[in-house]
Structures are given as structure tokens and as C-alpha cells.
Design a protein around this motif. Structure first.
Motif, PDB file in Angstrom:
ATOM      1  N   MET A  55      26.699  36.342  25.204  1.00  0.00           N
ATOM      2  CA  MET A  55      25.767  35.526  25.976  1.00  0.00           C
ATOM      3  C   MET A  55      24.363  35.613  25.378  1.00  0.00           C
ATOM      4  N   PRO A  56      23.643  34.500  25.252  1.00  0.00           N
ATOM      5  CA  PRO A  56      22.307  34.531  24.649  1.00  0.00           C
ATOM      6  C   PRO A  56      21.329  35.433  25.397  1.00  0.00           C
ATOM      7  N   GLU A  57      21.493  35.523  26.720  1.00  0.00           N
ATOM      8  CA  GLU A  57      20.606  36.399  27.500  1.00  0.00           C
ATOM      9  C   GLU A  57      20.774  37.850  27.074  1.00  0.00           C
ATOM     10  N   TRP A  61      18.365  40.737  24.631  1.00  0.00           N
ATOM     11  CA  TRP A  61      18.030  42.115  25.002  1.00  0.00           C
ATOM     12  C   TRP A  61      18.545  43.103  23.951  1.00  0.00           C
ATOM     13  N   ARG A  62      19.679  42.806  23.358  1.00  0.00           N
ATOM     14  CA  ARG A  62      20.171  43.683  22.289  1.00  0.00           C
ATOM     15  C   ARG A  62      19.197  43.708  21.117  1.00  0.00           C
ATOM     16  N   GLN A  74      24.879  51.487  22.810  1.00  0.00           N
ATOM     17  CA  GLN A  74      24.792  52.806  23.440  1.00  0.00           C
ATOM     18  C   GLN A  74      23.898  52.733  24.675  1.00  0.00           C
ATOM     19  N   TYR A  75      22.806  51.999  24.545  1.00  0.00           N
ATOM     20  CA  TYR A  75      21.882  51.782  25.654  1.00  0.00           C
ATOM     21  C   TYR A  75      21.861  50.288  25.949  1.00  0.00           C
ATOM     22  N   ARG A  76      22.493  49.899  27.032  1.00  0.00           N
ATOM     23  CA  ARG A  76      22.619  48.489  27.384  1.00  0.00           C
ATOM     24  C   ARG A  76      21.623  48.128  28.480  1.00  0.00           C
ATOM     25  N   LEU A 189      14.378  37.299  27.765  1.00  0.00           N
ATOM     26  CA  LEU A 189      13.789  37.148  26.428  1.00  0.00           C
ATOM     27  C   LEU A 189      14.421  36.019  25.622  1.00  0.00           C
ATOM     28  N   HIS A 190      15.440  35.371  26.170  1.00  0.00           N
ATOM     29  CA  HIS A 190      16.195  34.377  25.407  1.00  0.00           C
ATOM     30  C   HIS A 190      15.486  33.021  25.379  1.00  0.00           C
ATOM     31  N   GLY A 191      16.051  32.078  24.673  1.00  0.00           N
ATOM     32  CA  GLY A 191      15.404  30.803  24.429  1.00  0.00           C
ATOM     33  C   GLY A 191      15.046  30.001  25.661  1.00  0.00           C
TER      34      GLY A 191
END
Length: 230
Positions: A55-57, A61-62, A74-76, A189-191
Motif C-alpha cells: 500500500m502506498p501509505e 512510512w517505510r 523490524q519497526y513498523r 506521507l504518501h502522494g
């Protein structure tokens, strides 16, 4: 009380879109089952065509976590963790009507939603880089010190109410049965973050009004309007 992001956060993440809601009069005796089912169905439909990691959202974040020097798997971020659990188990744990509602909205939008008990916050919350001197209380009652440079939600007394930005909230300001006044924060943070956060905030505001007969106050923040005041 006020909520804001530091200038450093805006500088390093100019694509950030935060939405904030403040509401009084929350109780733990409201039935939300029907609403949870509606939002869970929306999440299930999305997961039927793509995993949460696609998913772009979540991808946005990744990238942010990688930029912060964290391993994204590891940290999601909170919404990814919830979606992952929902995909595997078909449901989310029930904690408190408000938390259950916000978690359901979070998986429907794939956007992290944090909820804080305002009575446990000193003066303000600022999303900023830690100095290394702040304290963080885990849900198990242990005290941690986020390292310098980690993104935290900090108040005027140096308490960290969340670690690794949207990864883990503190037990100190978690919603409990006695909680009445809360601050809800959604960040993306996504488009299409702007329109999606605006939709999420409007949706949650409608739900809070209908379920708790409350009168929420909300705002969408930006570098030119970075502060929300209750």
C-alpha cells in the motif's frame, strides 16, 4: 494545550500531512461494533488485492523509517502493524471503544492514528528529535530513554508519549476507563496524503459526534500552519 511538529521534522519530511482532533466527554460505555465492522470491511477489501506492504501509505512510512535509520520490517508504523495483525487474525483486539474505533479507522485508511489522554500530558506535545534525556514509560511499567535523534512525541516535562514516531505509544498517556479528554493525531506521507488525512479526520469527527454526542475540534497542519491549540 498545543500540538506541533518541530521545524527539523518539517525540514526532513516536507511531504508530511498531520491531522489533529481534540475532543472532550469520552466514556468507555459506548457501543461501536457496527462501526468497527464497516471499517474492517473496507480494510479487508484492500487487503484482498494487496498486502499491507504494497500500500502506498505504508510504503511511504517505510521510506521514512529507513531515512531515520530504522529497519522498516523490524519497526513498523502503527497502521502497518494493525493491518498485519488484521490480515493474519481477521480481527483486532478490543481495548476501549475509542481505541477500537480509531484502530478500525486506521486500518481502513492505512494511516497511523494515535490517541492520547490529555490529562497525562504536560502543556504541549511536540513531534521532534529526542535529546537522549527524555523518559518513556512502557505498558509494562518500565522506563526507557529514547536515544538522541529518535523521533518522539515529547511534552514540556520531557516525557516521550510515543517512540520511533508512529511505531510505539507510551503507557503513560494511553486511554483508560477514566479518560475523558483526548488528542487524536493522524499522520501520512504518501502522494495523496492531504486528501486522505482530510477524509480520515472528517470521518472520525463524524463518528465522535454521533457516538459520544461530542463536539470535536480538528485541524490539518502544514509548515505554514504547524500548530494546533486546544
Amino acid at each position: 494545550m498545543r500540538f506541533q511538529h518541530s521545524e527539523d521534522i518539517w525540514r526532513d519530511h516536507p511531504e508530511l500531512v498531520p491531522g489533529v482532533i481534540f475532543v472532550r466527554g469520552i466514556t468507555g460505555d459506548v457501543a461501536v461494533d457496527d462501526r468497527l465492522a464497516t471499517f474492517s470491511e473496507l480494510a479487508a477489501k484492500r487487503l484482498a488485492t494487496a498486502s499491507e506492504g504494497e500500500m502506498p501509505e505504508i510504503q511511504a512510512w517505510r521510506r521514512a523509517f529507513s531515512k531515520m535509520g530504522l529497519k522498516p520490517t523490524q519497526y513498523r508504523c502503527a497502521s502497518e502493524s494493525l493491518l498485519r495483525r488484521f490480515r493474519k487474525e481477521g480481527a483486532l483486539p478490543r481495548l476501549h471503544p475509542l481505541i477500537d474505533l480509531c484502530n478500525a479507522v486506521s486500518i481502513a485508511y492505512a494511516i497511523p492514528v494515535a490517541v492520547f489522554d490529555v490529562s497525562k500530558i504536560a502543556e504541549y506535545v511536540e513531534v521532534r528529535y529526542a535529546t537522549g534525556e527524555e523518559t518513556y514509560l512502557t505498558f509494562a511499567g518500565e522506563t526507557e530513554h529514547p536515544p538522541a535523534g529518535e523521533v518522539i512525541f515529547a511534552d514540556a516535562e520531557g516525557k516521550a508519549h510515543a517512540r520511533r514516531w508512529t511505531n510505539r505509544q507510551s503507557g503513560h498517556s494511553a486511554v483508560r476507563d477514566a479518560t475523558t479528554d483526548v488528542l487524536i493525531v493522524a499522520e501520512a506521507l504518501h502522494g495523496t496524503a492531504r486528501e486522505d488525512v482530510e477524509s480520515l479526520v472528517a470521518t472520525l469527527t463524524d463518528e465522535l459526534t454521533a457516538l459520544w454526542q461530542a463536539t470535536p475540534r480538528s485541524g490539518i497542519l502544514s509548515p505554514s500552519a504547524p500548530e494546533f491549540t486546544t
